[in-house]
Design an enzyme around this catalytic site. Structure first.
Site, PDB file in Angstrom:
ATOM      1  CE  LYS A  63      -5.913  -4.333  -0.971  1.00 35.39           C
ATOM      2  NZ  LYS A  63      -4.505  -4.573  -0.680  1.00 35.39           N
ATOM      3  CD  GLU A 115      -2.297  -2.300  -1.896  1.00 39.43           C
ATOM      4  OE1 GLU A 115      -2.038  -2.943  -0.855  1.00 39.43           O
ATOM      5  OE2 GLU A 115      -2.694  -1.123  -1.893  1.00 39.43           O
ATOM      6  N   GLY A 116      -2.872  -5.670  -5.210  1.00 33.47           N
ATOM      7  CA  GLY A 116      -3.420  -6.956  -4.838  1.00 33.47           C
ATOM      8  C   GLY A 116      -3.614  -7.100  -3.349  1.00 33.47           C
ATOM      9  CB  ALA A 117      -5.694  -8.928  -1.200  1.00 32.27           C
ATOM     10  CB  THR A 151      -0.947   0.003   1.210  1.00 33.08           C
ATOM     11  OG1 THR A 151      -1.794  -1.150   1.137  1.00 33.08           O
ATOM     12  CG2 THR A 151      -1.809   1.256   1.230  1.00 33.08           C
ATOM     13  CG  ASP A 199      -4.495  -2.296   2.338  1.00 30.13           C
ATOM     14  OD1 ASP A 199      -4.044  -1.921   3.434  1.00 30.13           O
ATOM     15  OD2 ASP A 199      -4.302  -3.439   1.883  1.00 30.13           O
TER      16      ASP A 199
END
Length: 247
Positions: free
Chosen positions: A45, A120-122, A24, A59
């Site tokens: 996200k 942005e991935g998790a 992040t 995030d």
């Protein structure tokens, strides 16, 4: 997204070697720097877990606060779940089944609204999204290159090389790696940081585009992120991947 009928979006998927590696902060820094350089960059996200919107702890909310982007948190993070679990399990606990079609459809407005999108991935690339798909499947479906965020310290060589191998198995282009000191003020005491970047480049064949330093959480603001990104990250390969013409 039907690969036969859809044009690839102008985006970059920022993934990590694990959860908590600082994706992040790095995503926000890159987005803020791109915007300061005249690119109307947005953030997305697709799914997040561990807190609810409105808590200030998600995030998506941090991305918006740190970049100054004027966007609704629920537009940036259409699927948010409270349980601190992998997205599939957090969604299931909330009575939701994530599908690839719904994830991508929820991001369409952002794709159309911004010149470039930082996604942005998790967690990492092998995090489950549903019974049939992992995070890497979402990256492949979006048809965008990946940027790997990895820890600066001990253990990062193994995690980074494995992440790169998995992405390559799915034929996803990787523009490079950014090492992140994260929230560890004692990272300088880790002797492995001296050689980690060199060894990652040697064994993975990927360029390390920078090492993002530790920033005290209570001192972070947009201007500091812009300055830090310009100083510590090679932004040119990122701009090239996003097809951003130099100003």
């Amino acid at each position: 997204m039907n690969k036969d009928n859809e044009e690839p979006i102008r985006g970059l998927f920022i993934t990590g070697t694990d959860t908590g590696v600082g994706k992040t902060m790095v995503t926000a820094a890159i987005a803020a720097a791109l915007r300061a350089d005249g690119c109307e960059a947005g953030v997305w996200k697709p799914v997040q877990s561990g807190a609810l919107l409105g808590s200030g702890e998600t995030d998506a909310e941090q991305l918006l606060q740190l970049t100054g982007i004027n966007e609704r948190p629920d537009a940036v993070a259409p699927f948010t779940f409270e349980a601190p679990l992998a997205p599939m399990l957090a969604a299931r606990q909330a009575g939701v089944t994530l599908t690839m079609q719904e994830l991508i459809a929820a991001g369409k407005p952002l794709m159309e609204r911004y010149d470039a999108l930082l996604v942005e991935g998790a967690g990492g690339v092998a995090v489950p999204l549903n019974d049939d798909a992992l995070m890497v499947d979402l990256i492949a479906e979006l048809q965008i290159p990946a940027l790997i965020v990895a820890r600066s310290g001990l253990g990062t060589i193994n995690h980074t090389i494995l992440t790169a191998a998995f992405l390559r198995h799915y034929k996803i282009p990787i523009i490079g790696v950014i090492l992140n000191d994260g929230d560890d003020p004692d990272i300088q005491n880790d002797p492995s940081v001296v050689t980690n970047a060199e060894l990652i480049e040697q064994y993975s064949g990927l360029p390390v585009l920078g090492r993002f330093p530790f920033l005290p959480a209570d001192e972070v603001h947009t201007d500091l992120l812009i300055h830090t990104a310009r100083k510590s990250i090679q932004l040119a390969p990122i701009k090239k991947a996003l097809n951003i013409v130099p100003q």
